[in-house]
Design a protein around this motif. Sequence first.
Motif, mmCIF file in Angstrom:
data_model
loop_
_atom_site.group_PDB
_atom_site.id
_atom_site.type_symbol
_atom_site.label_atom_id
_atom_site.label_comp_id
_atom_site.label_asym_id
_atom_site.label_seq_id
_atom_site.Cartn_x
_atom_site.Cartn_y
_atom_site.Cartn_z
ATOM 1 N N GLU A 46 -29.842 -20.994 8.392
ATOM 2 C CA GLU A 46 -29.791 -22.365 8.783
ATOM 3 C C GLU A 46 -30.223 -23.256 7.589
ATOM 4 N N LYS A 47 -30.896 -22.893 6.681
ATOM 5 C CA LYS A 47 -31.364 -23.576 5.572
ATOM 6 C C LYS A 47 -30.339 -24.118 5.121
ATOM 7 N N VAL A 48 -29.116 -22.982 4.580
ATOM 8 C CA VAL A 48 -28.342 -22.560 3.631
ATOM 9 C C VAL A 48 -27.336 -23.535 4.660
ATOM 10 N N GLY A 49 -27.249 -23.841 5.806
ATOM 11 C CA GLY A 49 -26.015 -24.335 6.517
ATOM 12 C C GLY A 49 -24.690 -23.571 7.075
ATOM 13 N N VAL A 50 -25.855 -22.390 7.746
ATOM 14 C CA VAL A 50 -25.175 -21.101 8.010
ATOM 15 C C VAL A 50 -25.893 -20.729 9.886
ATOM 16 N N SER A 51 -24.724 -20.440 10.962
ATOM 17 C CA SER A 51 -25.420 -20.782 11.807
ATOM 18 C C SER A 51 -24.483 -19.642 13.038
ATOM 19 N N PHE B 212 -27.317 -13.214 0.915
ATOM 20 C CA PHE B 212 -28.831 -13.124 0.582
ATOM 21 C C PHE B 212 -29.158 -11.817 -0.488
ATOM 22 N N ALA B 213 -28.310 -10.323 -0.486
ATOM 23 C CA ALA B 213 -28.521 -10.040 -0.762
ATOM 24 C C ALA B 213 -27.743 -9.276 -1.824
ATOM 25 N N LYS B 214 -26.210 -9.663 -0.936
ATOM 26 C CA LYS B 214 -25.228 -8.806 -2.585
ATOM 27 C C LYS B 214 -25.545 -10.443 -3.420
ATOM 28 N N THR B 215 -26.058 -11.275 -3.120
ATOM 29 C CA THR B 215 -25.899 -12.423 -4.544
ATOM 30 C C THR B 215 -26.954 -12.593 -4.632
ATOM 31 N N LYS B 216 -28.064 -11.289 -4.629
ATOM 32 C CA LYS B 216 -29.176 -10.621 -5.282
ATOM 33 C C LYS B 216 -30.408 -12.434 -5.298
ATOM 34 N N ARG B 217 -30.524 -12.714 -4.147
ATOM 35 C CA ARG B 217 -31.270 -14.524 -3.853
ATOM 36 C C ARG B 217 -32.128 -12.755 -3.396
ATOM 37 N N VAL B 218 -32.194 -12.142 -3.227
ATOM 38 C CA VAL B 218 -33.090 -11.404 -2.153
ATOM 39 C C VAL B 218 -32.809 -10.026 -2.885
ATOM 40 N N LEU C 120 -36.816 -17.598 0.703
ATOM 41 C CA LEU C 120 -35.719 -17.814 0.469
ATOM 42 C C LEU C 120 -35.748 -19.669 1.191
ATOM 43 N N ILE C 121 -35.799 -20.041 2.212
ATOM 44 C CA ILE C 121 -35.842 -21.417 1.684
ATOM 45 C C ILE C 121 -36.812 -22.352 1.130
ATOM 46 N N SER C 122 -36.936 -21.524 0.363
ATOM 47 C CA SER C 122 -38.094 -22.746 -0.270
ATOM 48 C C SER C 122 -37.355 -22.961 -1.592
ATOM 49 N N GLU C 123 -36.534 -22.358 -1.656
ATOM 50 C CA GLU C 123 -35.664 -21.893 -2.683
ATOM 51 C C GLU C 123 -34.863 -23.521 -2.879
ATOM 52 N N SER C 124 -34.066 -22.525 -1.642
ATOM 53 C CA SER C 124 -33.124 -24.007 -1.409
ATOM 54 C C SER C 124 -33.261 -25.089 -0.959
ATOM 55 N N TYR D 193 -37.163 -8.752 16.718
ATOM 56 C CA TYR D 193 -37.096 -10.445 16.414
ATOM 57 C C TYR D 193 -37.796 -11.680 16.077
ATOM 58 N N ALA D 194 -39.064 -11.208 15.057
ATOM 59 C CA ALA D 194 -39.996 -11.700 14.174
ATOM 60 C C ALA D 194 -38.422 -12.023 13.062
ATOM 61 N N MET D 195 -37.707 -10.724 12.573
ATOM 62 C CA MET D 195 -37.080 -10.524 11.278
ATOM 63 C C MET D 195 -36.013 -11.429 11.995
ATOM 64 N N PHE D 196 -35.559 -11.556 13.063
ATOM 65 C CA PHE D 196 -34.282 -11.664 13.360
ATOM 66 C C PHE D 196 -33.755 -13.550 13.514
ATOM 67 N N TYR D 197 -35.010 -14.394 13.724
ATOM 68 C CA TYR D 197 -35.787 -15.611 13.854
ATOM 69 C C TYR D 197 -35.565 -15.873 12.060
ATOM 70 N N ALA D 198 -36.508 -15.340 11.620
ATOM 71 C CA ALA D 198 -36.517 -15.250 9.818
ATOM 72 C C ALA D 198 -35.591 -15.627 9.125
ATOM 73 N N ALA D 199 -35.153 -14.915 9.079
ATOM 74 C CA ALA D 199 -33.395 -14.657 8.585
ATOM 75 C C ALA D 199 -32.337 -15.731 9.720
ATOM 76 N N SER D 200 -32.329 -15.839 10.390
ATOM 77 C CA SER D 200 -31.648 -17.060 11.206
ATOM 78 C C SER D 200 -31.975 -18.609 10.389
ATOM 79 N N ALA D 201 -33.556 -18.576 10.115
ATOM 80 C CA ALA D 201 -33.662 -20.036 9.657
ATOM 81 C C ALA D 201 -33.527 -20.129 7.892
ATOM 82 N N ALA D 202 -33.307 -18.720 7.095
ATOM 83 C CA ALA D 202 -32.890 -18.745 5.642
ATOM 84 C C ALA D 202 -31.188 -18.938 5.403
#
Length: 124
Positions: free
Chosen positions: A46-51, A66-72, A120-124, A35-44
């Motif tokens: 959400e920052k780019v407008g995806v829910s 994020f992974a396929k685009t190599k942002r992470v 990721l959030i800081s970069e967005s 759930y820590a990871m799930f909420y962090a992924a959800s936040a990232a």
Amino acid sequence: MSVDDLLAKADRRLTEAARDVDAGDVERFLSASYYAMFYAASAALEKVGVSRAKHSAIIAVFGEHFAKTKRVDARYHAMLLGTFALRSAADYETHAALSLETAEETLNNPRSFVAASRALISES
């Protein structure tokens, strides 16, 4: 839920995960870690407008955005997938072979994942 609210939930789950592994409660540790990871992924996302509402959708879209685009690094998507599988086994399988060693092997994954999501959030 806002990005900050989601990150606060992720942080609370990280605290719970650390407490649970110290107590030797593998199932609760795996659940809190996921759930820590799930909420962090959800936040990232959400920052780019995806829910998304479904867990499987969050995991898939995190990989796509994020992974396929190599942002992470793709290992973070793999961590999320792996921890989801472990959490599912802990919650739903009566004979899952989950040990304290399993928990200790994945101990740093939630912290690392949440940190990567914050970046990721800081970069967005």
